[in-house]
Write a protein that holds these residues in place. Sequence first.
Motif, PDB file in Angstrom:
ATOM      1  N   SER A  41     -19.290 -15.722   0.790  1.00  0.00           N
ATOM      2  CA  SER A  41     -20.442 -15.136   1.474  1.00  0.00           C
ATOM      3  C   SER A  41     -20.919 -16.022   2.615  1.00  0.00           C
ATOM      4  CB  SER A  41     -21.584 -14.904   0.480  1.00  0.00           C
ATOM      5  OG  SER A  41     -21.972 -16.126  -0.125  1.00  0.00           O
ATOM      6  N   SER A  98     -19.078   1.129   0.391  1.00  0.00           N
ATOM      7  CA  SER A  98     -19.983   0.037   0.027  1.00  0.00           C
ATOM      8  C   SER A  98     -19.673  -0.485  -1.366  1.00  0.00           C
ATOM      9  CB  SER A  98     -21.437   0.507   0.111  1.00  0.00           C
ATOM     10  OG  SER A  98     -21.781   0.880   1.436  1.00  0.00           O
ATOM     11  N   SER A  99     -19.398   0.427  -2.286  1.00  0.00           N
ATOM     12  CA  SER A  99     -19.067   0.021  -3.660  1.00  0.00           C
ATOM     13  C   SER A  99     -17.767  -0.770  -3.697  1.00  0.00           C
ATOM     14  CB  SER A  99     -18.954   1.257  -4.562  1.00  0.00           C
ATOM     15  OG  SER A  99     -20.195   1.916  -4.679  1.00  0.00           O
ATOM     16  N   ASP A 102     -18.361  -4.229  -2.169  1.00  0.00           N
ATOM     17  CA  ASP A 102     -19.162  -5.089  -3.044  1.00  0.00           C
ATOM     18  C   ASP A 102     -18.374  -5.527  -4.275  1.00  0.00           C
ATOM     19  OD1 ASP A 102     -21.324  -4.928  -1.342  1.00  0.00           O
ATOM     20  OD2 ASP A 102     -22.288  -3.283  -2.438  1.00  0.00           O
ATOM     21  N   ASP A 103     -17.561  -4.627  -4.812  1.00  0.00           N
ATOM     22  CA  ASP A 103     -16.808  -4.950  -6.027  1.00  0.00           C
ATOM     23  C   ASP A 103     -15.619  -5.865  -5.745  1.00  0.00           C
ATOM     24  OD1 ASP A 103     -18.553  -3.397  -7.449  1.00  0.00           O
ATOM     25  OD2 ASP A 103     -17.213  -1.662  -7.607  1.00  0.00           O
ATOM     26  N   SER A 105     -14.982  -7.628  -2.625  1.00  0.00           N
ATOM     27  CA  SER A 105     -15.231  -8.720  -1.671  1.00  0.00           C
ATOM     28  C   SER A 105     -13.982  -9.065  -0.861  1.00  0.00           C
ATOM     29  CB  SER A 105     -15.729  -9.971  -2.400  1.00  0.00           C
ATOM     30  OG  SER A 105     -16.976  -9.738  -3.003  1.00  0.00           O
ATOM     31  N   ARG A 140     -21.748  -6.225   5.899  1.00  0.00           N
ATOM     32  CA  ARG A 140     -21.414  -7.274   4.933  1.00  0.00           C
ATOM     33  C   ARG A 140     -20.739  -8.476   5.592  1.00  0.00           C
ATOM     34  NH1 ARG A 140     -22.083  -2.618   2.845  1.00  0.00           N
ATOM     35  NH2 ARG A 140     -22.795  -2.361   0.681  1.00  0.00           N
TER      36      ARG A 140
END
Length: 276
Positions: A41, A98-99, A102-103, A105, A140
């Motif tokens: 991140s 988005s899912s 996020d899951d 990366s 992101r």
Amino acid sequence: MMKLHAAPLTALSFSCLFVLLLSILTVGFDDRLQADDPPLSLLKTALQQEQKPEEMKSLRVRAGAPFKIALFADLHFGENAWTDWGPQQDVNSVKVMSSVLDDESPDFVIYLGDVITANNIPIANASLYWDEAISPTRARGIPWASIFGNHDDAPFEWPLAWFSSPGIPPIHCPAPNASSCSGERYCSFGGTRRIELMKKEIENNLLTLSKTGPKDLWPSISNYVLQLSSSDDPESPVLFMYFFDSGGGSYPEVISNAQAEWFQHVSEEINPDSRY
């Protein structure tokens, strides 16, 4: 060695197909894990906020970690844009992407064409829909690249049912025996060109690694190569990714001899020993 023939290689048409392909490609490397490596991140934040534009056009493996690539294809933003159904599908696609992001990366995202359904978008600037499609990735801080499909710059198709008999505008219509996938006849109206879509993406987004490709291949635009480099040395490649524009929309659906020759020339220049 494959011989190049005079006739172009014709790409398959998917003009009547609506598909959302979501897949994750993981590439593993032997770089040793370093204890002081920053979290992914933080790397993404630095990439988005601190690097200069000329430094953005490269990808590097993180030491000791697999390099993940997320692939999004046939998103078709703007499909049936004048209905309630169409915009809701765009909302749903944003949620799904988005899912996935996020899951999983991922380190990199590739948009594999038909990002939008230009022939259903009744506005001149279709890049607004393109921008919406890439928004989950951009939000992101993940770098991405894109290529074109056969719907991305297709001329807008006006259903004749929209017009009363005396009110049909004086624009070119198909011959009486011509029909669309649904069997209805349409008139045509020019939309946003490939080069305009790509330039907008590049100008408005620091995180994109997309390119307009060699001018001698235009109107085939999204032909380019990206290098994935070692974590130890940005000049040391571990992978080359070749992107091709398969046409459709504003010009025929083909991978041409010129593109094949370009690929052969570039691959021999940057990877002469076929090591990667």
